[in-house]
Structures are given as C-alpha cells and as structure tokens.
Design a protein around this motif. Sequence first.
Motif, PDB file in Angstrom:
ATOM      1  N   MET A   1       0.856  -1.176   0.000  1.00  0.00           N
ATOM      2  CA  MET A   1       0.000   0.000   0.000  1.00  0.00           C
ATOM      3  C   MET A   1       0.896   1.231   0.000  1.00  0.00           C
ATOM      4  O   MET A   1       1.533   1.519   0.986  1.00  0.00           O
ATOM      5  CB  MET A   1      -0.872   0.019   1.257  1.00  0.00           C
ATOM      6  N   THR A   2       0.903   1.938  -1.090  1.00  0.00           N
ATOM      7  CA  THR A   2       1.710   3.152  -1.136  1.00  0.00           C
ATOM      8  C   THR A   2       0.968   4.271  -1.838  1.00  0.00           C
ATOM      9  O   THR A   2       1.529   4.985  -2.651  1.00  0.00           O
ATOM     10  CB  THR A   2       3.063   2.896  -1.828  1.00  0.00           C
ATOM     11  N   ARG A   3      -0.285   4.432  -1.528  1.00  0.00           N
ATOM     12  CA  ARG A   3      -1.049   5.564  -2.041  1.00  0.00           C
ATOM     13  C   ARG A   3      -0.777   6.756  -1.147  1.00  0.00           C
ATOM     14  O   ARG A   3      -0.621   6.609   0.063  1.00  0.00           O
ATOM     15  CB  ARG A   3      -2.550   5.271  -2.026  1.00  0.00           C
ATOM     16  N   GLU A   4      -0.746   7.929  -1.714  1.00  0.00           N
ATOM     17  CA  GLU A   4      -0.574   9.129  -0.904  1.00  0.00           C
ATOM     18  C   GLU A   4      -1.941   9.582  -0.415  1.00  0.00           C
ATOM     19  O   GLU A   4      -2.823   9.858  -1.214  1.00  0.00           O
ATOM     20  CB  GLU A   4       0.076  10.228  -1.734  1.00  0.00           C
ATOM     21  N   VAL A   5      -2.103   9.609   0.897  1.00  0.00           N
ATOM     22  CA  VAL A   5      -3.376  10.023   1.474  1.00  0.00           C
ATOM     23  C   VAL A   5      -3.188  11.307   2.269  1.00  0.00           C
ATOM     24  O   VAL A   5      -2.082  11.661   2.656  1.00  0.00           O
ATOM     25  CB  VAL A   5      -3.998   8.936   2.372  1.00  0.00           C
ATOM     26  N   HIS A   6      -4.297  11.973   2.530  1.00  0.00           N
ATOM     27  CA  HIS A   6      -4.312  13.222   3.292  1.00  0.00           C
ATOM     28  C   HIS A   6      -5.443  13.131   4.311  1.00  0.00           C
ATOM     29  O   HIS A   6      -6.478  13.754   4.157  1.00  0.00           O
ATOM     30  CB  HIS A   6      -4.500  14.416   2.349  1.00  0.00           C
ATOM     31  N   LEU A   7      -5.208  12.330   5.344  1.00  0.00           N
ATOM     32  CA  LEU A   7      -6.250  12.074   6.330  1.00  0.00           C
ATOM     33  C   LEU A   7      -6.053  12.844   7.631  1.00  0.00           C
ATOM     34  O   LEU A   7      -7.019  13.137   8.323  1.00  0.00           O
ATOM     35  CB  LEU A   7      -6.321  10.572   6.645  1.00  0.00           C
ATOM     36  N   SER A   8      -4.810  13.163   7.969  1.00  0.00           N
ATOM     37  CA  SER A   8      -4.527  13.750   9.274  1.00  0.00           C
ATOM     38  C   SER A   8      -4.180  15.235   9.225  1.00  0.00           C
ATOM     39  O   SER A   8      -4.204  15.895  10.260  1.00  0.00           O
ATOM     40  CB  SER A   8      -3.364  13.004   9.936  1.00  0.00           C
ATOM     41  N   GLY A   9      -3.805  15.735   8.066  1.00  0.00           N
ATOM     42  CA  GLY A   9      -3.339  17.114   7.979  1.00  0.00           C
ATOM     43  C   GLY A   9      -1.880  17.258   8.372  1.00  0.00           C
ATOM     44  O   GLY A   9      -1.355  18.364   8.441  1.00  0.00           O
ATOM     45  N   ASP A  10      -1.196  16.142   8.612  1.00  0.00           N
ATOM     46  CA  ASP A  10       0.208  16.124   8.999  1.00  0.00           C
ATOM     47  C   ASP A  10       0.957  15.242   7.992  1.00  0.00           C
ATOM     48  O   ASP A  10       0.624  14.062   7.843  1.00  0.00           O
ATOM     49  CB  ASP A  10       0.344  15.562  10.414  1.00  0.00           C
ATOM     50  N   LEU A  17       0.452   6.495   7.295  1.00  0.00           N
ATOM     51  CA  LEU A  17      -0.840   5.902   6.929  1.00  0.00           C
ATOM     52  C   LEU A  17      -0.833   5.369   5.506  1.00  0.00           C
ATOM     53  O   LEU A  17      -1.490   4.379   5.193  1.00  0.00           O
ATOM     54  CB  LEU A  17      -1.956   6.934   7.087  1.00  0.00           C
ATOM     55  N   SER A  18      -0.086   6.033   4.627  1.00  0.00           N
ATOM     56  CA  SER A  18       0.005   5.608   3.230  1.00  0.00           C
ATOM     57  C   SER A  18       0.804   4.321   3.085  1.00  0.00           C
ATOM     58  O   SER A  18       0.528   3.511   2.204  1.00  0.00           O
ATOM     59  CB  SER A  18       0.662   6.702   2.388  1.00  0.00           C
ATOM     60  N   GLU A  19       1.801   4.156   3.937  1.00  0.00           N
ATOM     61  CA  GLU A  19       2.752   3.056   3.782  1.00  0.00           C
ATOM     62  C   GLU A  19       2.469   1.843   4.660  1.00  0.00           C
ATOM     63  O   GLU A  19       2.904   0.744   4.341  1.00  0.00           O
ATOM     64  CB  GLU A  19       4.168   3.558   4.070  1.00  0.00           C
ATOM     65  N   ASP A  20       1.787   2.031   5.774  1.00  0.00           N
ATOM     66  CA  ASP A  20       1.620   0.941   6.728  1.00  0.00           C
ATOM     67  C   ASP A  20       0.136   0.647   6.966  1.00  0.00           C
ATOM     68  O   ASP A  20      -0.555   1.420   7.618  1.00  0.00           O
ATOM     69  CB  ASP A  20       2.298   1.310   8.053  1.00  0.00           C
ATOM     70  N   PRO A  21      -0.344  -0.474   6.452  1.00  0.00           N
ATOM     71  CA  PRO A  21      -1.764  -0.791   6.619  1.00  0.00           C
ATOM     72  C   PRO A  21      -2.187  -1.012   8.073  1.00  0.00           C
ATOM     73  O   PRO A  21      -3.331  -0.778   8.418  1.00  0.00           O
ATOM     74  CB  PRO A  21      -1.972  -2.053   5.784  1.00  0.00           C
ATOM     75  N   VAL A  22      -1.271  -1.420   8.934  1.00  0.00           N
ATOM     76  CA  VAL A  22      -1.618  -1.554  10.352  1.00  0.00           C
ATOM     77  C   VAL A  22      -1.864  -0.168  10.946  1.00  0.00           C
ATOM     78  O   VAL A  22      -2.823   0.036  11.695  1.00  0.00           O
ATOM     79  CB  VAL A  22      -0.535  -2.317  11.146  1.00  0.00           C
ATOM     80  N   ALA A  23      -1.010   0.782  10.590  1.00  0.00           N
ATOM     81  CA  ALA A  23      -1.199   2.155  11.069  1.00  0.00           C
ATOM     82  C   ALA A  23      -2.558   2.683  10.611  1.00  0.00           C
ATOM     83  O   ALA A  23      -3.268   3.351  11.376  1.00  0.00           O
ATOM     84  CB  ALA A  23      -0.071   3.059  10.571  1.00  0.00           C
ATOM     85  N   GLY A  51       9.840   4.668  18.756  1.00  0.00           N
ATOM     86  CA  GLY A  51      10.967   4.549  17.838  1.00  0.00           C
ATOM     87  C   GLY A  51      10.592   3.851  16.543  1.00  0.00           C
ATOM     88  O   GLY A  51      11.391   3.152  15.935  1.00  0.00           O
ATOM     89  N   GLY A  52       9.365   4.029  16.124  1.00  0.00           N
ATOM     90  CA  GLY A  52       8.852   3.419  14.899  1.00  0.00           C
ATOM     91  C   GLY A  52       7.525   2.743  15.168  1.00  0.00           C
ATOM     92  O   GLY A  52       7.172   2.481  16.331  1.00  0.00           O
ATOM     93  N   PHE A  53       6.789   2.470  14.110  1.00  0.00           N
ATOM     94  CA  PHE A  53       5.490   1.819  14.239  1.00  0.00           C
ATOM     95  C   PHE A  53       5.662   0.355  13.857  1.00  0.00           C
ATOM     96  O   PHE A  53       5.971   0.044  12.703  1.00  0.00           O
ATOM     97  CB  PHE A  53       4.451   2.498  13.337  1.00  0.00           C
ATOM     98  N   ASP A  54       5.489  -0.539  14.830  1.00  0.00           N
ATOM     99  CA  ASP A  54       5.733  -1.955  14.594  1.00  0.00           C
ATOM    100  C   ASP A  54       4.647  -2.777  15.271  1.00  0.00           C
ATOM    101  O   ASP A  54       4.521  -2.761  16.505  1.00  0.00           O
ATOM    102  CB  ASP A  54       7.115  -2.330  15.137  1.00  0.00           C
ATOM    103  N   GLY A 100       0.704 -10.512  11.626  1.00  0.00           N
ATOM    104  CA  GLY A 100       1.031  -9.091  11.591  1.00  0.00           C
ATOM    105  C   GLY A 100       0.839  -8.424  10.247  1.00  0.00           C
ATOM    106  O   GLY A 100       1.045  -7.221  10.109  1.00  0.00           O
ATOM    107  N   ASN A 101       0.434  -9.185   9.250  1.00  0.00           N
ATOM    108  CA  ASN A 101       0.272  -8.663   7.889  1.00  0.00           C
ATOM    109  C   ASN A 101      -1.179  -8.222   7.669  1.00  0.00           C
ATOM    110  O   ASN A 101      -2.027  -9.014   7.268  1.00  0.00           O
ATOM    111  CB  ASN A 101       0.674  -9.718   6.861  1.00  0.00           C
TER     112      ASN A 101
END
Length: 192
Positions: A1-10, A17-23, A51-54, A100-101
Amino acid sequence: MTREVHLSGDAEADKLLSEDPVALLVGMLLDQQISMEVAFLGPRKIADRMGGFDVRRIAEADTEAFVEKCVTPPAIHRYGGSMARRVQALCQFLMEHYDGNAEAIWTEGRPKPDGPEVLKRLKALPGYGEQKAKIFLALLGKQYGVQPKGWREAAGAYGDRGSRRSIADVVNAKTLAEVRAFKKEQKAAAKK
C-alpha cells in the motif's frame, strides 16, 4: 500500500498511513469521539514514542507501559488509556490471525476475498463494528485501489461514488469540510 493520502493534515502522519496498513487500521480504530484528523494522527504519535510503528512490538509490549506512552500528552485519544488497550488488542489479533500482515485481510485466501468477505474479516477485528468496517472498506476502495469484487455494495452508502460521508471521502481540505458538513446535517436530523 503506497497511495498518498491526506487524512490527518500532517505530512509525516499521512506518510505512515500511506505506507503501513496496520497504522491505517489503528487510525480508523481511533476514529470515534474525536475529530478525524486527531484520530489519524494517533499512529504517528505511537511511532514517535516507540521509535517506529511496529505491529509486533505493540502487540508484545507491556500493557501498562504501552498505555503510558499513549496517554502522555498529547495523548493518542481523548480516552487514551482505553484506546491504547484497544490498539494493543488489535495488534495482538493481527499477529495471531495474520502474522502481523494487515494486508492479508483483503488479499489472502483462495479464492481471493471478495467485498463481503473483506467486510466480514474487518468486522472480526477488535474495536471494529459494522459501520467502522464499512467505512474502512470504502477507504480501501476509494483511496488505496483495493477493490475486491462487490466492495462498493459491501461498503453500503460509504462506497457510493462522489459521496462525502466519511474519512473514506477525505482527500483534501475541501472534501474534509464537505464530510464535516454532512456529519453535522446527520446529527441535526437525528435530533429531530
């Protein structure tokens, strides 16, 4: 998943959010009783503090230590403690059922899962009910190009083209304002 999204304003939060489906699943989980943007900032706050989203690290973290990270100002949610426990339960479920996937929810299986099956799997996630699952399915279809057969029908009105009902329809400040206006109208109608 590598779509560019604009959900948070940050920008950094949206990149995660664009790169990590768990996030993304966590952001959707947090999207209740707070503004959409604040909810979808939650995964970045967690990532910054760990120190990262895991998914594995969240699932295996000491619960009280994880809660403390989540309630530290600015907290991930108005109800930071209870939502931290829900985030951890979601990550534990993803580890147990999907190794985890998160993408396996909508990609794995023979035959490949259709819209109703993806909806069923989403509804099985801790913290996800019917409405949240439908919104997430619509978000996948509308913004991530994840469009299993029958996804629009399974997502109900959230899957409608051109709708402005939920976070699934937010792509910029204009659509965010339109979604907010729709939600305000719905609340007003419900009070009548």
